[in-house]
Design a protein around this motif. Structure first.
Motif, PDB file in Angstrom:
ATOM      1  N   ASP A  52       0.868  -1.180   0.000  1.00 55.68           N
ATOM      2  CA  ASP A  52       0.000   0.000   0.000  1.00 55.68           C
ATOM      3  C   ASP A  52       0.907   1.233   0.000  1.00 55.68           C
ATOM      4  OD1 ASP A  52      -1.481   2.241   0.817  1.00 55.68           O
ATOM      5  OD2 ASP A  52      -2.856   1.029   2.028  1.00 55.68           O
ATOM      6  N   VAL A  53       0.933   1.937  -1.127  1.00 57.29           N
ATOM      7  CA  VAL A  53       1.866   3.056  -1.291  1.00 57.29           C
ATOM      8  C   VAL A  53       1.602   4.142  -0.243  1.00 57.29           C
ATOM      9  CG1 VAL A  53       2.685   4.838  -2.870  1.00 57.29           C
ATOM     10  CG2 VAL A  53       2.114   2.577  -3.757  1.00 57.29           C
ATOM     11  N   GLY A  54       0.342   4.434  -0.008  1.00 59.04           N
ATOM     12  CA  GLY A  54       0.000   5.477   0.966  1.00 59.04           C
ATOM     13  C   GLY A  54       0.444   5.113   2.374  1.00 59.04           C
ATOM     14  N   ALA A  55       0.242   3.849   2.734  1.00 59.09           N
ATOM     15  CA  ALA A  55       0.630   3.397   4.074  1.00 59.09           C
ATOM     16  C   ALA A  55       2.152   3.429   4.217  1.00 59.09           C
ATOM     17  CB  ALA A  55       0.105   1.976   4.320  1.00 59.09           C
ATOM     18  N   GLU A  56       2.866   3.067   3.153  1.00 58.13           N
ATOM     19  CA  GLU A  56       4.336   3.077   3.208  1.00 58.13           C
ATOM     20  C   GLU A  56       4.849   4.515   3.346  1.00 58.13           C
ATOM     21  OE1 GLU A  56       6.077   0.488   3.620  1.00 58.13           O
ATOM     22  OE2 GLU A  56       4.651  -1.071   3.055  1.00 58.13           O
TER      23      GLU A  56
ATOM     24  N   ALA B 205       4.229   5.688   6.860  1.00 59.27           N
ATOM     25  CA  ALA B 205       5.159   5.070   7.807  1.00 59.27           C
ATOM     26  C   ALA B 205       6.548   5.707   7.693  1.00 59.27           C
ATOM     27  CB  ALA B 205       5.242   3.565   7.536  1.00 59.27           C
ATOM     28  N   MET B 206       6.912   6.076   6.458  1.00 65.81           N
ATOM     29  CA  MET B 206       8.239   6.635   6.233  1.00 65.81           C
ATOM     30  C   MET B 206       8.370   8.041   6.820  1.00 65.81           C
ATOM     31  SD  MET B 206      10.015   7.109   2.531  1.00 65.81           S
ATOM     32  CE  MET B 206      11.312   5.944   2.377  1.00 65.81           C
ATOM     33  N   THR B 207       7.311   8.802   6.748  1.00 66.17           N
ATOM     34  CA  THR B 207       7.409  10.221   7.103  1.00 66.17           C
ATOM     35  C   THR B 207       6.822  10.562   8.469  1.00 66.17           C
ATOM     36  OG1 THR B 207       5.334  10.615   5.933  1.00 66.17           O
ATOM     37  CG2 THR B 207       7.363  10.974   4.695  1.00 66.17           C
ATOM     38  N   GLY B 208       6.037   9.644   9.052  1.00 66.54           N
ATOM     39  CA  GLY B 208       5.343   9.933  10.311  1.00 66.54           C
ATOM     40  C   GLY B 208       6.292  10.387  11.405  1.00 66.54           C
ATOM     41  N   GLY B 209       6.057  11.572  11.961  1.00 66.11           N
ATOM     42  CA  GLY B 209       6.855  12.071  13.074  1.00 66.11           C
ATOM     43  C   GLY B 209       8.241  12.559  12.702  1.00 66.11           C
TER      44      GLY B 209
END
Lengths: 83, 152
Positions: free
Chosen positions: B11-15, B18-22
């Motif tokens: 899931d591109v959006g989920a990835e 996850a990569m950018t969160g915080g």
């Protein structure tokens, strides 16, 4: 030595892996490929054109003059087409 | 820095999340998504099967990612590559790079997909109306990878 074949090399030779006892003349990838050709007509056919037979020793791409020994894992495969 | 080799979709959006969160130091992310096409060499393709060399695949992808990290100031990099049977429209590969500035993100993403295509041990077999055939490597892929070779 453990030999692995992938993609059309595997289909042409008919096995995915084989374990071989190396004769003394096999010192590098080039002499290994030449010796493998003598194992069966299928090997000879699959390995006929070395420009499309790429080799990895212990999971690293290597040229044909790279040395090989009994403990190595050697893989033979066509040029990669991922991505 | 992450490498995933899997048969499942991603899931591109989920990835991306996850990569950018915080991580508010990231100024930009470049994403490349490779898809299965329904045509190749003028023939229709109904499916594609990807074979790979377990162990070496992960090793090569990790080495390529490490090389990108050395060349560009990256906050993160991600490569997901699928194997197994895929159909036209399916996602094959995701490359994502995150950096403070867009130039590093764009260039490193381009580098990663170009190098991956010539170094990662994957092979594609296409199903066409004439039967199954192994995809041949393209000279253009070697040229694309060569432009990233550093002068000796």
């Amino acid at each position: 030595m453990k030999i692995l074949y992938f993609a059309w090399l595997r289909s042409k030779i008919g096995v995915a892996t084989e374990t071989v006892d190396l004769p003394a003349e096999v010192r590098d990838v080039g002499t290994l490929v030449e010796w493998l050709k003598t194992r069966s007509p299928k090997h000879a056919d699959a390995l006929a054109n070395s420009t499309v037979v790429k080799v990895a020793v212990n999971q690293e791409h290597v040229p044909y003059d790279h040395p090989v020994g009994p403990g190595d894992e050697v893989a033979l495969f066509p040029p990669v087409t991922g991505g | 820095m992450t490498v995933k080799v899997q048969s499942e979709d991603f899931d591109v959006g989920a990835e991306l999340a996850a990569m950018t969160g915080g991580k508010t130091g990231i100024g930009g992310v470049t994403l490349f998504v490779g898809l299965v096409r329904d045509m190749a060499g003028g023939e229709s393709v109904s499916a594609m099967t990807l074979e790979h060399y377990p162990g070496m695949t992960e090793r090569q992808l990790e080495a390529i990612e490490a090389e990108a990290r050395e060349r560009w100031p990256l906050d993160d990099a991600l490569i997901i590559h699928r194997y197994g049977r895929l159909e036209p429209g399916d996602r094959i590969v995701l490359v994502a790079t995150a950096s403070a500035h867009r130039e590093a993100a764009f260039e490193s993403c381009h580098f990663l997909i170009d190098w991956l295509k010539t170094k990662a041990p994957f092979w594609k077999m296409e199903a066409t109306p004439d039967g199954e055939r192994w995809v041949e490597a393209k000279d253009s892929d070697d040229k694309a990878a060569a432009r990233w070779t550093k002068p000796a």
